[in-house]
Design a protein around this motif. Structure first.
Motif, PDB file in Angstrom:
ATOM      1  N   MET A 257       0.834  -1.192   0.000  1.00  0.00           N
ATOM      2  CA  MET A 257       0.000   0.000   0.000  1.00  0.00           C
ATOM      3  C   MET A 257       0.867   1.239   0.000  1.00  0.00           C
ATOM      4  N   ALA A 258       0.409   2.262  -0.695  1.00  0.00           N
ATOM      5  CA  ALA A 258       1.100   3.546  -0.723  1.00  0.00           C
ATOM      6  C   ALA A 258       1.039   4.184   0.653  1.00  0.00           C
ATOM      7  N   ARG A 259       2.039   4.993   0.940  1.00  0.00           N
ATOM      8  CA  ARG A 259       1.968   5.706   2.209  1.00  0.00           C
ATOM      9  C   ARG A 259       0.790   6.671   2.136  1.00  0.00           C
ATOM     10  N   PRO A 260       0.096   6.888   3.233  1.00  0.00           N
ATOM     11  CA  PRO A 260      -1.068   7.782   3.207  1.00  0.00           C
ATOM     12  C   PRO A 260      -0.665   9.199   2.815  1.00  0.00           C
ATOM     13  N   LEU A 261      -1.455   9.789   1.938  1.00  0.00           N
ATOM     14  CA  LEU A 261      -1.218  11.159   1.480  1.00  0.00           C
ATOM     15  C   LEU A 261      -2.433  12.017   1.780  1.00  0.00           C
ATOM     16  N   ARG A 262      -2.177  13.315   1.921  1.00  0.00           N
ATOM     17  CA  ARG A 262      -3.249  14.304   2.029  1.00  0.00           C
ATOM     18  C   ARG A 262      -3.588  14.721   0.603  1.00  0.00           C
ATOM     19  N   VAL A 263      -4.842  14.449   0.175  1.00  0.00           N
ATOM     20  CA  VAL A 263      -5.219  14.600  -1.223  1.00  0.00           C
ATOM     21  C   VAL A 263      -6.373  15.586  -1.391  1.00  0.00           C
ATOM     22  N   LEU A 264      -6.239  16.450  -2.387  1.00  0.00           N
ATOM     23  CA  LEU A 264      -7.303  17.354  -2.803  1.00  0.00           C
ATOM     24  C   LEU A 264      -7.842  16.843  -4.131  1.00  0.00           C
ATOM     25  N   ILE A 265      -9.157  16.712  -4.234  1.00  0.00           N
ATOM     26  CA  ILE A 265      -9.804  16.277  -5.469  1.00  0.00           C
ATOM     27  C   ILE A 265     -10.430  17.495  -6.134  1.00  0.00           C
ATOM     28  N   VAL A 266      -9.997  17.773  -7.367  1.00  0.00           N
ATOM     29  CA  VAL A 266     -10.523  18.900  -8.136  1.00  0.00           C
ATOM     30  C   VAL A 266     -11.299  18.304  -9.306  1.00  0.00           C
ATOM     31  N   GLU A 267     -12.605  18.219  -9.138  1.00  0.00           N
ATOM     32  CA  GLU A 267     -13.479  17.502 -10.083  1.00  0.00           C
ATOM     33  C   GLU A 267     -14.871  18.104 -10.006  1.00  0.00           C
ATOM     34  N   ASP A 268     -15.463  18.431 -11.168  1.00  0.00           N
ATOM     35  CA  ASP A 268     -16.790  19.045 -11.168  1.00  0.00           C
ATOM     36  C   ASP A 268     -17.934  18.035 -11.209  1.00  0.00           C
ATOM     37  N   GLU A 269     -17.668  16.803 -11.563  1.00  0.00           N
ATOM     38  CA  GLU A 269     -18.712  15.779 -11.571  1.00  0.00           C
ATOM     39  C   GLU A 269     -18.827  15.198 -10.162  1.00  0.00           C
ATOM     40  N   ALA A 270     -19.882  15.576  -9.458  1.00  0.00           N
ATOM     41  CA  ALA A 270     -20.027  15.244  -8.040  1.00  0.00           C
ATOM     42  C   ALA A 270     -19.968  13.738  -7.766  1.00  0.00           C
ATOM     43  N   LEU A 271     -20.669  12.943  -8.541  1.00  0.00           N
ATOM     44  CA  LEU A 271     -20.665  11.503  -8.288  1.00  0.00           C
ATOM     45  C   LEU A 271     -19.274  10.913  -8.453  1.00  0.00           C
ATOM     46  N   LEU A 272     -18.550  11.371  -9.454  1.00  0.00           N
ATOM     47  CA  LEU A 272     -17.187  10.911  -9.674  1.00  0.00           C
ATOM     48  C   LEU A 272     -16.277  11.347  -8.521  1.00  0.00           C
ATOM     49  N   ALA A 273     -16.441  12.585  -8.083  1.00  0.00           N
ATOM     50  CA  ALA A 273     -15.628  13.105  -6.977  1.00  0.00           C
ATOM     51  C   ALA A 273     -15.885  12.321  -5.693  1.00  0.00           C
ATOM     52  N   TYR A 274     -17.156  12.049  -5.399  1.00  0.00           N
ATOM     53  CA  TYR A 274     -17.477  11.309  -4.175  1.00  0.00           C
ATOM     54  C   TYR A 274     -16.994   9.863  -4.236  1.00  0.00           C
ATOM     55  N   ALA A 275     -17.114   9.234  -5.402  1.00  0.00           N
ATOM     56  CA  ALA A 275     -16.626   7.858  -5.548  1.00  0.00           C
ATOM     57  C   ALA A 275     -15.109   7.816  -5.377  1.00  0.00           C
TER      58      ALA A 275
ATOM     59  N   ASP B 154      -6.025  10.691   3.301  1.00  0.00           N
ATOM     60  CA  ASP B 154      -6.808  11.759   3.913  1.00  0.00           C
ATOM     61  C   ASP B 154      -7.230  12.723   2.816  1.00  0.00           C
ATOM     62  N   VAL B 155      -8.512  12.717   2.457  1.00  0.00           N
ATOM     63  CA  VAL B 155      -9.020  13.643   1.451  1.00  0.00           C
ATOM     64  C   VAL B 155      -9.322  14.952   2.162  1.00  0.00           C
ATOM     65  N   VAL B 156      -8.590  16.004   1.810  1.00  0.00           N
ATOM     66  CA  VAL B 156      -8.717  17.288   2.504  1.00  0.00           C
ATOM     67  C   VAL B 156      -9.827  18.154   1.936  1.00  0.00           C
ATOM     68  N   GLY B 157     -10.357  17.768   0.766  1.00  0.00           N
ATOM     69  CA  GLY B 157     -11.455  18.530   0.203  1.00  0.00           C
ATOM     70  C   GLY B 157     -11.771  18.151  -1.220  1.00  0.00           C
ATOM     71  N   LEU B 158     -12.981  18.577  -1.636  1.00  0.00           N
ATOM     72  CA  LEU B 158     -13.453  18.401  -3.004  1.00  0.00           C
ATOM     73  C   LEU B 158     -13.737  19.792  -3.555  1.00  0.00           C
ATOM     74  N   ALA B 159     -13.231  20.068  -4.750  1.00  0.00           N
ATOM     75  CA  ALA B 159     -13.429  21.378  -5.350  1.00  0.00           C
ATOM     76  C   ALA B 159     -13.942  21.223  -6.775  1.00  0.00           C
ATOM     77  N   PRO B 160     -15.123  21.776  -7.069  1.00  0.00           N
ATOM     78  CA  PRO B 160     -15.668  21.663  -8.423  1.00  0.00           C
ATOM     79  C   PRO B 160     -15.285  22.818  -9.353  1.00  0.00           C
ATOM     80  N   SER B 161     -14.679  23.872  -8.815  1.00  0.00           N
ATOM     81  CA  SER B 161     -14.315  25.035  -9.641  1.00  0.00           C
ATOM     82  C   SER B 161     -12.889  25.474  -9.337  1.00  0.00           C
TER      83      SER B 161
END
Length: 152
Positions: free
Chosen positions: A1-19, A30-37
């Motif tokens: 397994m990869a070492r845990p990273l703090r990740v930001l997801i920049v994606e406007d398709e909500a279902l894809l971002a949540y999945a 650790d997902v630090v946030g989701l940003a659609p814009s």
């Protein structure tokens, strides 16, 4: 397994971002946030200082992912990977990103890409430029120097 990273997801398709968020959390990241814009992405990156940002090219405010990648990677804190079906929109300098995960992607492709970034960032190391990434024999740089991560 990869070492845990703090990740930001920049994606406007909500279902894809949540999945993607669920997959990353299940893998121990650790997902630090989701940003659609673009504005939200840059603000979240400044506030949360993630180690990795997964950035789509086309966001709610248009094809602004390249500018987002430049801004986030330019901070010197966050490594950027594009996640897009619009690979032709990525400029030759990769806008500071270290690679591309083409859509549609697989969970295995994401896991491998994040493991690579985690390894590259081990002990505070700088990630390599995109033209020098060496992932596996079947993922060698194309003639244009780009690396594309994903299912093969």
């Amino acid at each position: 397994m990869a070492r845990p990273l703090r990740v930001l997801i920049v994606e406007d398709e909500a279902l894809l971002a949540y999945a993607l968020e669920e997959d990353l959390r299940d893998a121990g990241h650790d997902v630090v946030g989701l940003a659609p814009s673009s504005r939200e992405a840059i603000q979240l990156a400044e506030r949360t200082r993630p180690e990795l940002a997964l950035v789509d090219i086309h966001l709610l405010d248009g094809p602004t992912g390249v500018e987002v990648a430049r801004a986030i990677a330019g901070s010197g804190v966050t490594t950027v990977l594009f996640m897009t079906a619009n690979v032709k929109r990525i400029p030759d300098d990769f806008a500071g990103a270290v690679g591309v995960i083409g859509k549609p992607y697989t969970a295995n492709g994401i896991e491998n890409a994040i493991a690579f970034v985690g390894e590259a960032l081990k002990d505070g190391a700088e990630p390599p430029p995109p033209w020098s990434l060496q992932l596996a024999p079947h993922l060698q740089p194309a003639e244009d120097g780009r690396i594309r991560l994903g299912a093969h």
